[in-house]
Design a protein around this motif. Structure first.
Motif, mmCIF file in Angstrom:
data_model
loop_
_atom_site.group_PDB
_atom_site.id
_atom_site.type_symbol
_atom_site.label_atom_id
_atom_site.label_comp_id
_atom_site.label_asym_id
_atom_site.label_seq_id
_atom_site.Cartn_x
_atom_site.Cartn_y
_atom_site.Cartn_z
ATOM 1 N N LYS A 75 0.877 -1.175 0.000
ATOM 2 C CA LYS A 75 0.000 0.000 0.000
ATOM 3 C C LYS A 75 0.910 1.219 0.000
ATOM 4 C CE LYS A 75 -4.314 -1.427 2.151
ATOM 5 N NZ LYS A 75 -5.301 -1.126 3.195
ATOM 6 N N CYS B 7 -6.588 2.277 5.170
ATOM 7 C CA CYS B 7 -7.381 2.528 3.953
ATOM 8 C C CYS B 7 -7.451 4.020 3.665
ATOM 9 C CB CYS B 7 -8.785 1.955 4.106
ATOM 10 S SG CYS B 7 -8.772 0.201 4.493
ATOM 11 N N ILE B 12 -3.776 2.513 -3.872
ATOM 12 C CA ILE B 12 -3.981 1.067 -3.963
ATOM 13 C C ILE B 12 -3.850 0.646 -5.429
ATOM 14 C CG2 ILE B 12 -5.557 -0.848 -3.436
ATOM 15 C CD1 ILE B 12 -4.672 0.746 -0.930
ATOM 16 N N LEU B 45 -6.948 2.480 -7.400
ATOM 17 C CA LEU B 45 -8.325 2.752 -6.976
ATOM 18 C C LEU B 45 -8.485 4.242 -6.676
ATOM 19 C CD1 LEU B 45 -9.230 -0.122 -4.468
ATOM 20 C CD2 LEU B 45 -9.743 0.047 -6.917
ATOM 21 N N CYS B 53 -10.118 5.570 0.673
ATOM 22 C CA CYS B 53 -10.421 4.650 -0.430
ATOM 23 C C CYS B 53 -11.922 4.665 -0.740
ATOM 24 C CB CYS B 53 -9.989 3.230 -0.057
ATOM 25 S SG CYS B 53 -10.504 2.001 -1.275
ATOM 26 N N PHE B 55 -13.871 2.491 -1.524
ATOM 27 C CA PHE B 55 -14.648 1.348 -1.029
ATOM 28 C C PHE B 55 -14.761 1.265 0.493
ATOM 29 C CE2 PHE B 55 -13.344 -0.253 -5.284
ATOM 30 C CZ PHE B 55 -14.624 -0.215 -5.827
ATOM 31 N N LEU B 56 -14.180 2.214 1.178
ATOM 32 C CA LEU B 56 -14.266 2.170 2.643
ATOM 33 C C LEU B 56 -15.579 2.811 3.081
ATOM 34 C CD1 LEU B 56 -12.752 1.412 5.263
ATOM 35 C CD2 LEU B 56 -11.896 3.750 5.317
ATOM 36 N N CYS B 61 -14.313 -2.418 4.823
ATOM 37 C CA CYS B 61 -14.100 -2.530 3.381
ATOM 38 C C CYS B 61 -15.356 -3.084 2.707
ATOM 39 C CB CYS B 61 -12.911 -3.451 3.104
ATOM 40 S SG CYS B 61 -12.653 -3.711 1.344
ATOM 41 N N VAL B 63 -15.680 -4.164 -0.212
ATOM 42 C CA VAL B 63 -15.414 -5.227 -1.203
ATOM 43 C C VAL B 63 -14.472 -6.277 -0.602
ATOM 44 C CG1 VAL B 63 -15.822 -3.821 -3.283
ATOM 45 C CG2 VAL B 63 -13.576 -3.757 -2.181
ATOM 46 N N PRO B 68 -8.048 -6.061 -3.108
ATOM 47 C CA PRO B 68 -6.788 -6.265 -3.844
ATOM 48 C C PRO B 68 -5.680 -6.909 -3.001
ATOM 49 C CG PRO B 68 -7.613 -4.017 -4.122
ATOM 50 C CD PRO B 68 -8.427 -4.640 -3.032
ATOM 51 N N CYS B 71 -4.013 -4.958 -0.103
ATOM 52 C CA CYS B 71 -4.864 -4.873 1.098
ATOM 53 C C CYS B 71 -4.785 -6.186 1.881
ATOM 54 C CB CYS B 71 -6.305 -4.582 0.709
ATOM 55 S SG CYS B 71 -6.474 -3.110 -0.303
HETATM 56 S S1 SF4 Z 1 -9.137 -2.849 2.249
HETATM 57 FE FE1 SF4 Z 1 -10.927 -2.216 1.016
HETATM 58 S S2 SF4 Z 1 -11.413 -0.157 1.735
HETATM 59 FE FE2 SF4 Z 1 -9.323 -0.609 2.438
HETATM 60 S S3 SF4 Z 1 -7.972 0.196 0.836
HETATM 61 FE FE3 SF4 Z 1 -8.364 -1.951 0.349
HETATM 62 S S4 SF4 Z 1 -10.119 -1.937 -1.054
HETATM 63 FE FE4 SF4 Z 1 -10.046 0.068 -0.037
#
Ligand code: SF4
Lengths: 81, 206
Positions: A75, B7, B12, B45, B53, B55-56, B61, B63, B68, B71
């Motif tokens: 990350k 996140c 990402i 992303l 992010c 998706f948070l 999360c 998803v 990915p 993560c």
């Molecule tokens: S874990 Fe989910 S919410 Fe966190 S950075 Fe990865 S895809 Fe985004």
């Protein structure tokens, strides 16, 4: 239109984008990662004894594309300047 | 209590396999996913204005099942070089991290627990292709003529449209299946293999 030139541009774009998606070709970021302790893949079965290189935080910033042939899957930091 | 610090303020990276998994999770095509949820033609992303992010959500999360590789790996990272040598990196956790880090488990157990294996295999498949692309590009750029700047920008634009279609897994696989009269695969892993074949053919066209 020269087909080879068009192909070269498309390929360059693909290398840049696919490379970014796989953490390849970012020399500065790669340098940042070097501050973390590495564990060779053949020791994955050993308990992880290594400690991160405190107090230096691994904060890879994405900067200059370079011809590095190593994929770094982490990350990435994305701090606002 | 989960802090979800990891996140925030992160880039990402997502390869075509990860995009296909995420698109499948949302029930949309990779074409739509790339347009709606990614930056830099599908390399990363999107995040919101606060650097969080896309998706948070308040529960975590959104998803999680198809999140990915990076993560799944966090707080470790993985490096692979052109020779296929592989390393794992231990990253410093976030300052306000609420996570509890044990030291008795193995990295292998951790990877299995996180369902990372399929993702690492997929990354390795695309990496092999990327190294091939880089080789071809090195040979090509050595031979490329210097052109008039305006001409170059038109060609560049056309080339980018072509490239975007090839990197979009659903679009590229559909085109390849039609041209080769094969059935469009259902499973993401099968689609990925066809995608890599299609890309390999594209980069090696005469
Ligand atoms: S874990 Fe989910 S919410 Fe966190 S950075 Fe990865 S895809 Fe985004």
């Amino acid at each position: 239109m020269n087909k080879k030139t068009k192909q070269a541009f498309a390929l360059a774009a693909a290398v840049a984008s696919l490379g970014a998606s796989l953490g390849v070709a970012y020399e500065d970021a790669h340098a940042g990662v070097e501050t973390a302790k590495k564990v060779k893949a053949d020791s994955v079965k050993q308990p992880a004894k290594v400690k991160a290189a405190a107090p230096t935080k691994v904060s890879p910033q994405i900067k200059n594309p370079a011809a590095s042939k190593t994929s770094t899957q982490i990350k990435w930091e994305n701090k606002k300047k | 209590m989960r802090c979800l610090q990891c996140c925030r303020e992160k880039k990402i990276q997502v390869n075509p396999y990860e995009i296909a998994r995420l698109a499948g999770n949302l029930g949309i095509s990779t074409t739509e996913f790339i347009a709606r949820y990614t930056l830099e033609q599908g390399a990363y992303l999107k995040f919101n204005d606060n650097g969080i992010c896309v998706f948070l959500d308040h529960k975590g999360c959104g998803v999680h099942k198809d999140r990915p590789l990076v993560c799944r790996l966090y707080p470790i990272g993985r490096q692979v070089n052109e020779m296929g040598d592989e390393w794992f990196l231990e990253l410093q956790p976030e300052a306000a991290c609420n996570g509890r880090y044990g030291r008795t488990a193995t990295i292998e157990d951790f990877l299995e627990d996180q369902g990372a294996t399929a993702y690492m295999l997929a990354a390795d498949g695309y990496l092999t292709l990327l190294w091939e692309m880089m080789e071809i590009m090195d040979c090509m750029s050595a031979k490329m003529e210097i052109r008039d700047a305006a001409d170059v920008s038109v060609e560049k634009e056309n080339a980018l449209v072509e490239y975007a279609e090839w990197m979009d897994m659903d679009a590229a696989v559909r085109k390849y299946c039609q041209e080769n009269k094969i059935i469009f695969p259902d499973k993401v892993e099968d689609k990925m293999h066809v995608h890599i074949d299609a890309l390999r053919l594209w980069i090696n066209q005469p």
